[in-house]
Design a protein around this motif. Sequence first.
Motif, PDB file in Angstrom:
ATOM      1  N   ASP A 151       0.824  -1.210   0.000  1.00 36.16           N
ATOM      2  CA  ASP A 151       0.000   0.000   0.000  1.00 36.16           C
ATOM      3  C   ASP A 151       0.860   1.262   0.000  1.00 36.16           C
ATOM      4  N   HIS A 152       1.914   1.254   0.810  1.00 35.59           N
ATOM      5  CA  HIS A 152       2.766   2.442   0.857  1.00 35.59           C
ATOM      6  C   HIS A 152       3.464   2.654  -0.475  1.00 35.59           C
ATOM      7  N   SER A 153       3.867   1.573  -1.106  1.00 33.10           N
ATOM      8  CA  SER A 153       4.520   1.677  -2.418  1.00 33.10           C
ATOM      9  C   SER A 153       3.570   2.254  -3.451  1.00 33.10           C
ATOM     10  N   ARG A 154       2.316   1.876  -3.396  1.00 29.41           N
ATOM     11  CA  ARG A 154       1.323   2.440  -4.321  1.00 29.41           C
ATOM     12  C   ARG A 154       1.149   3.936  -4.070  1.00 29.41           C
ATOM     13  N   GLY A 155       1.133   4.320  -2.804  1.00 30.87           N
ATOM     14  CA  GLY A 155       1.025   5.738  -2.486  1.00 30.87           C
ATOM     15  C   GLY A 155       2.217   6.538  -2.973  1.00 30.87           C
ATOM     16  N   LEU A 156       3.417   6.010  -2.768  1.00 31.50           N
ATOM     17  CA  LEU A 156       4.619   6.694  -3.264  1.00 31.50           C
ATOM     18  C   LEU A 156       4.565   6.865  -4.774  1.00 31.50           C
TER      19      LEU A 156
ATOM     20  N   VAL B 192       1.907  12.350  -9.889  1.00 33.01           N
ATOM     21  CA  VAL B 192       1.358  13.710  -9.870  1.00 33.01           C
ATOM     22  C   VAL B 192       2.476  14.740  -9.991  1.00 33.01           C
ATOM     23  N   LEU B 193       3.534  14.533  -9.246  1.00 37.92           N
ATOM     24  CA  LEU B 193       4.610  15.520  -9.227  1.00 37.92           C
ATOM     25  C   LEU B 193       5.455  15.491 -10.498  1.00 37.92           C
ATOM     26  N   SER B 194       5.529  14.342 -11.144  1.00 39.32           N
ATOM     27  CA  SER B 194       6.389  14.191 -12.318  1.00 39.32           C
ATOM     28  C   SER B 194       5.628  13.499 -13.440  1.00 39.32           C
ATOM     29  N   PRO B 195       4.950  14.235 -14.312  1.00 40.49           N
ATOM     30  CA  PRO B 195       4.182  13.610 -15.396  1.00 40.49           C
ATOM     31  C   PRO B 195       5.011  12.703 -16.299  1.00 40.49           C
ATOM     32  N   GLU B 196       6.291  12.976 -16.453  1.00 42.03           N
ATOM     33  CA  GLU B 196       7.160  12.136 -17.272  1.00 42.03           C
ATOM     34  C   GLU B 196       7.672  10.968 -16.436  1.00 42.03           C
ATOM     35  N   TRP B 197       7.308   9.738 -16.843  1.00 43.60           N
ATOM     36  CA  TRP B 197       7.663   8.555 -16.065  1.00 43.60           C
ATOM     37  C   TRP B 197       9.168   8.450 -15.855  1.00 43.60           C
ATOM     38  N   GLU B 198       9.950   8.791 -16.855  1.00 48.29           N
ATOM     39  CA  GLU B 198      11.401   8.633 -16.781  1.00 48.29           C
ATOM     40  C   GLU B 198      12.022   9.480 -15.676  1.00 48.29           C
ATOM     41  N   ASP B 199      11.331  10.539 -15.262  1.00 44.73           N
ATOM     42  CA  ASP B 199      11.882  11.443 -14.258  1.00 44.73           C
ATOM     43  C   ASP B 199      11.458  11.077 -12.839  1.00 44.73           C
ATOM     44  N   ARG B 200      10.642  10.060 -12.688  1.00 44.80           N
ATOM     45  CA  ARG B 200      10.157   9.682 -11.360  1.00 44.80           C
ATOM     46  C   ARG B 200      11.167   8.798 -10.637  1.00 44.80           C
ATOM     47  N   SER B 201      11.111   8.843  -9.315  1.00 45.20           N
ATOM     48  CA  SER B 201      11.927   7.937  -8.513  1.00 45.20           C
ATOM     49  C   SER B 201      11.161   6.655  -8.181  1.00 45.20           C
ATOM     50  N   TYR B 202       9.920   6.794  -7.728  1.00 40.81           N
ATOM     51  CA  TYR B 202       9.146   5.649  -7.252  1.00 40.81           C
ATOM     52  C   TYR B 202       8.053   5.276  -8.250  1.00 40.81           C
TER      53      TYR B 202
ATOM     54  N   ARG C 261       7.850   5.750   6.883  1.00 42.74           N
ATOM     55  CA  ARG C 261       6.700   5.889   5.981  1.00 42.74           C
ATOM     56  C   ARG C 261       5.851   7.120   6.296  1.00 42.74           C
ATOM     57  N   SER C 262       6.414   8.071   6.984  1.00 36.56           N
ATOM     58  CA  SER C 262       5.677   9.287   7.334  1.00 36.56           C
ATOM     59  C   SER C 262       5.538  10.206   6.130  1.00 36.56           C
ATOM     60  N   ALA C 263       4.484  11.005   6.155  1.00 36.86           N
ATOM     61  CA  ALA C 263       4.297  12.006   5.111  1.00 36.86           C
ATOM     62  C   ALA C 263       5.442  13.008   5.126  1.00 36.86           C
ATOM     63  N   GLU C 264       5.945  13.301   6.316  1.00 44.65           N
ATOM     64  CA  GLU C 264       7.037  14.261   6.433  1.00 44.65           C
ATOM     65  C   GLU C 264       8.297  13.770   5.728  1.00 44.65           C
ATOM     66  N   ALA C 265       8.556  12.461   5.829  1.00 45.34           N
ATOM     67  CA  ALA C 265       9.752  11.906   5.177  1.00 45.34           C
ATOM     68  C   ALA C 265       9.643  12.029   3.669  1.00 45.34           C
TER      69      ALA C 265
ATOM     70  N   ARG D 152      -0.285  13.336   2.774  1.00 47.12           N
ATOM     71  CA  ARG D 152      -0.979  12.436   3.714  1.00 47.12           C
ATOM     72  C   ARG D 152      -2.188  11.793   3.042  1.00 47.12           C
ATOM     73  N   HIS D 153      -2.932  12.565   2.275  1.00 47.15           N
ATOM     74  CA  HIS D 153      -4.116  12.062   1.581  1.00 47.15           C
ATOM     75  C   HIS D 153      -3.745  10.912   0.650  1.00 47.15           C
ATOM     76  N   VAL D 154      -2.686  11.091  -0.114  1.00 46.38           N
ATOM     77  CA  VAL D 154      -2.308  10.079  -1.098  1.00 46.38           C
ATOM     78  C   VAL D 154      -1.699   8.854  -0.416  1.00 46.38           C
ATOM     79  N   LEU D 155      -0.846   9.041   0.569  1.00 42.82           N
ATOM     80  CA  LEU D 155      -0.249   7.896   1.252  1.00 42.82           C
ATOM     81  C   LEU D 155      -1.298   7.070   1.990  1.00 42.82           C
ATOM     82  N   ALA D 156      -2.412   7.678   2.339  1.00 38.66           N
ATOM     83  CA  ALA D 156      -3.513   6.945   2.962  1.00 38.66           C
ATOM     84  C   ALA D 156      -4.365   6.219   1.926  1.00 38.66           C
ATOM     85  N   LEU D 157      -4.007   6.353   0.641  1.00 38.19           N
ATOM     86  CA  LEU D 157      -4.720   5.731  -0.482  1.00 38.19           C
ATOM     87  C   LEU D 157      -6.177   6.172  -0.563  1.00 38.19           C
ATOM     88  N   ARG D 158      -6.423   7.439  -0.207  1.00 40.06           N
ATOM     89  CA  ARG D 158      -7.758   7.983  -0.415  1.00 40.06           C
ATOM     90  C   ARG D 158      -7.904   8.362  -1.888  1.00 40.06           C
ATOM     91  N   PRO D 159      -9.081   8.188  -2.477  1.00 40.31           N
ATOM     92  CA  PRO D 159      -9.262   8.545  -3.882  1.00 40.31           C
ATOM     93  C   PRO D 159      -8.827   9.988  -4.155  1.00 40.31           C
TER      94      PRO D 159
END
Length: 225
Positions: free
Chosen positions: A18-23, A29-39, A165-169, A188-195
């Motif tokens: 679940d946390h991996s899906r949130g990351l 969202v932050l990086s529309p180009e897949w190649e530039d993403r970390s996770y 796995r904190s939002a702050e991290a 926090r919203h996304v890491l909680a897997l809320r729509p």
Amino acid sequence: MTVYDVARALPGIEELRDHSRGLAMLEAVLSPEWEDRSYSFDAHWSETEQLASMKDGSGGEYTIVLSAAGAFARVFDHESPLSPFGPLADGQTWPGILDGVPEAFREYLTEPAFTDEDGVHVTTACLWRETTDPAWRTGPVEFPDLDGHEDPDGSGRLLHLLVDRSAEAYAEFAEDYYEQPVDLEAVRHVLALRPLTPEVVAALNPEVELADLAEDIAEIGYPTA
């Protein structure tokens, strides 16, 4: 920190999934180009497997295969003294790293995505957990002289956001990586897997709209309303 410390700190398989899906969704969202993403997260890596992955842009990475059998994780830090490409390992996977991998995960020892052209497993740390295991397991690795190497196998650094796995991290990581402020409540919203909502997406990246994320949501298997 070594793989032994990380193994004690990692969550159970479902929490890690679940946390991996949130990351991965935050990165989309932050990086529309897949190649530039970390996770990233591929909910359809095969008919029976999912893949959580990370790349740091400097040659470091991890991949975690999630299946009905459990989870198999490999880490590669190209700067690690355990790297098969370094002067100590002599072109081979460091002794002990892959020892004890159970039959359920043996196929990943020859998986082309995890090996080089000579069949060498490109790995500096390995962990696994079958569904019946009470904790993560690792091979019996003997480390070289650790002077100057607080994280000799790279597992502490590369798996950091699976341990913390904190939002702050994540926000701290993203603000450094993307060089822009990151909305903590949206994280926090996304890491909680809320729509996702248009408001949450805009708070993270005003240049992206919710409709733009349809393919990423499907690939990640992120929950929808």
